[in-house]
Design an enzyme around this catalytic site. Structure first.
Site, PDB file in Angstrom:
ATOM      1  NE  ARG A  84       8.154  38.303 -74.919  1.00  0.00           N
ATOM      2  CZ  ARG A  84       9.138  38.777 -74.184  1.00  0.00           C
ATOM      3  NH1 ARG A  84       8.882  39.358 -73.025  1.00  0.00           N
ATOM      4  NH2 ARG A  84      10.388  38.678 -74.595  1.00  0.00           N
ATOM      5  NE  ARG A  86      13.210  46.246 -79.397  1.00  0.00           N
ATOM      6  CZ  ARG A  86      12.480  46.268 -78.282  1.00  0.00           C
ATOM      7  NH1 ARG A  86      12.641  45.323 -77.375  1.00  0.00           N
ATOM      8  NH2 ARG A  86      11.608  47.234 -78.079  1.00  0.00           N
ATOM      9  CB  SER A 114       8.838  47.208 -70.737  1.00  0.00           C
ATOM     10  OG  SER A 114       9.759  47.819 -69.873  1.00  0.00           O
ATOM     11  CD  GLU A 163      16.853  41.755 -77.559  1.00  0.00           C
ATOM     12  OE1 GLU A 163      16.391  40.678 -77.138  1.00  0.00           O
ATOM     13  OE2 GLU A 163      16.471  42.865 -77.160  1.00  0.00           O
ATOM     14  NE  ARG A 215      11.398  35.841 -71.757  1.00  0.00           N
ATOM     15  CZ  ARG A 215      11.257  36.539 -70.644  1.00  0.00           C
ATOM     16  NH1 ARG A 215      10.058  36.806 -70.177  1.00  0.00           N
ATOM     17  NH2 ARG A 215      12.314  36.996 -70.005  1.00  0.00           N
ATOM     18  CG  HIS A 216      13.828  36.841 -76.608  1.00  0.00           C
ATOM     19  ND1 HIS A 216      14.016  36.079 -75.484  1.00  0.00           N
ATOM     20  CD2 HIS A 216      13.880  38.143 -76.211  1.00  0.00           C
ATOM     21  CE1 HIS A 216      14.184  36.889 -74.440  1.00  0.00           C
ATOM     22  NE2 HIS A 216      14.106  38.140 -74.854  1.00  0.00           N
ATOM     23  CD  GLU A 256       9.084  42.788 -70.281  1.00  0.00           C
ATOM     24  OE1 GLU A 256       8.877  43.510 -71.273  1.00  0.00           O
ATOM     25  OE2 GLU A 256      10.205  42.403 -69.943  1.00  0.00           O
TER      26      GLU A 256
END
Length: 493
Positions: free
Chosen positions: A467, A262, A416, A264, A270-271, A413
């Site tokens: 996670r 990812r 998903s 991002e 948490r990323h 989370e």
């Protein structure tokens, strides 16, 4: 001086009982059995054993030297003392072995009258008769392991050093030797094994999907572009399309474990830009809750397996990072999105019916659920359609909502998922609604050809391994549960 040294050597009756071994180049295969440190128990009292371990700490005191020998997450005290089997020179040699060196020790296992609280093997100690260095560590270490396992009490105690995160990650090989890191990644291995074993028992097939793909798997800009001969390719943000293709190819139930990328620019607790995805996809008969039940059952089996088989690891981590035991219900608590919104509103949060959950609201809802239902794990079902990807199936009873769900651990989370649109025409319409053209390069769903030849109704989801590990153990940073983490600011080691 040479004469004095020769005389000293001649006086050393134990000179063949210690030293630096020749480099192991597979010269010969010894019939020697090495005992694991964790197996050094009172049942082995008075036995002569060989142990290979790292030199954790050394404390010389007169004619004796106390050692702590460490092997992964277990350690034992050893004593080298002047006597029938050890000379003064041997004690001096042991006292000067550098920390983190690997040694072979022959010793007698002795029970102790008073428990050795600083060691995992607190009922025994080793009385050393031979000690040989197998691999010598540099004298100067980039970090001290005793500092790296100091309990996290929230404030730095005067005179007691701690190790910051960047130092740990810059010297990850040393940091991974700590008892805490050993426990974290052994438990993480258990998550993968329990995930795999549970799904195989349920009749799933493990698949491997490509990570270099021709177009962004999820659409959007958060994708890494790589050079691919005379063109460009992308690193997969998800195995989504390939899981679905396997359902269309009649594999019925599939899962995969592999890297997910990812792009991002998120520097949060948490990323990560690369993480391990535990992905599931499954055909169902009449209702996507058939799949939801299967996923929650799998998660519960993972939680039970960790609780029953990894208590040593859980307690080891707890010594440094205290947390409350992870709680879950059977069957898993399932709330609808509107119920979650109502709970947040009752707690004073102002938000719209179809507004997505912010991170602070996710955490607050997790606390509210824990207070009301006493569980750290729950499902939020029926998300607003507008906040989900285009391939999500709309709710047949309320077009503003969807057949989609998230799963949460300790208010964050971890999964998903949704029922996917399996009808080619509806998929094309939903893609157009989201501005994704069927002939553009903005999505891997280009042309939707897999769905044109009869696709079973199906649903699935993606879980982040790091996670799950972080939240199960109650840790506060995902870099602690990623062996060699990748984030916007870190590409090494």
């Amino acid at each position: 001086m040479a004469t004095e040294q020769q005389a000293t050597d001649e006086d050393d009756f134990a000179k063949d009982r210690y030293g630096v071994s020749a480099m192991v180049q597979s010269q010969e295969r010894l019939g020697r059995t090495l005992i694991r440190v964790q197996d050094l128990t009172p049942e082995k009292a008075n036995q002569l054993v060989w142990v290979r371990a790292r030199m954790h700490t050394i404390r010389a005191k007169g004619k004796q030297c106390f050692l702590v020998l460490r092997q992964q997450q277990f350690n034992v005290q050893a004593l080298v003392a002047v006597g029938d089997r050890a000379s003064k020179q041997m004690v001096k040699f042991a006292a000067n072995i550098t920390k983190e060196s690997i040694v072979d020790v022959e010793a007698v296992v002795q029970t102790v009258e008073q428990k050795i609280e600083t060691c995992t093997q607190h009922d025994v100690e080793l009385h050393v008769e031979r000690i040989f260095v197998i691999s010598q560590a540099d004298a100067r270490l980039p970090l001290q392991l005793e500092d790296a396992v100091r309990p996290d009490v929230g404030v730095e105690e005067e005179g007691r050093a701690t190790v910051n995160q960047d130092t740990r990650l810059d010297n990850r090989v040393i940091d991974l030797r700590t008892t805490t890191s050993q426990a974290i990644f052994r438990l993480q291995s258990g998550v993968c094994q329990l995930f795999r074993d549970t799904l195989l028992q349920k009749g799933f097939v493990e698949i491997q999907t490509p990570k270099i793909i021709s177009a962004a798997s999820e659409g959007g800009a958060n994708v890494f572009t790589v050079s691919y001969f005379k063109t460009s390719a992308y690193l997969a943000q998800s195995p989504q399309l390939y899981k679905q293709m396997c359902i269309c190819a009649d594999f019925d139930k599939v899962f995969c474990i592999g890297p997910v990328f990812r792009a991002e620019d998120s520097n949060t607790h948490r990323h990560l830009t690369e993480f391990v995805g535990l992905d599931i996809e499954m055909a169902f008969n009449y209702h996507y809750h058939e799949v939801l039940d299967s996923i929650t059952d799998t998660m519960v089996e993972i939680f039970k397996g960790l609780r029953d088989r990894f208590q040593t690891e859980i307690q080891t981590v707890c010594k440094q990072y205290h947390s409350e035991p992870f709680k879950f219900l059977e069957p898993t608590l399932r709330l609808e999105y509107q119920e979650g919104v109502a709970m947040l509103r009752a707690a004073g949060v102002e938000m719209g019916d179809e507004e997505d959950l912010s991170t602070p609201n996710e955490k607050l809802l997790g606390r509210l659920v824990k207070e009301k239902y006493d569980t750290d794990f729950y499902v939020l079902d029926k998300y607003p359609l507008e906040v989900r990807p285009f391939y999500t199936m709309p709710d047949p009873h309320n077009p503003k909502y969807s057949n989609s769900y998230d799963m949460f651990m300790r208010g964050e989370e971890i999964l998903s998922g949704a029922q996917r649109v399996h009808d080619a025409q509806l998929l094309t319409e939903r893609a157009s609604h989201h501005g994704i053209g069927s002939h553009s390069n903005s999505s891997c769903y280009e042309d939707f050809y897999s769905f044109r030849y009869g696709a079973p109704p199906h649903a699935g989801g993606g879980i982040g391994l790091e996670r799950v590990t972080m939240l199960y153990l109650g840790l506060h940073n995902i870099r602690q549960t990623s062996m060699f983490p990748r984030d916007p600011k870190r590409l090494t080691p």
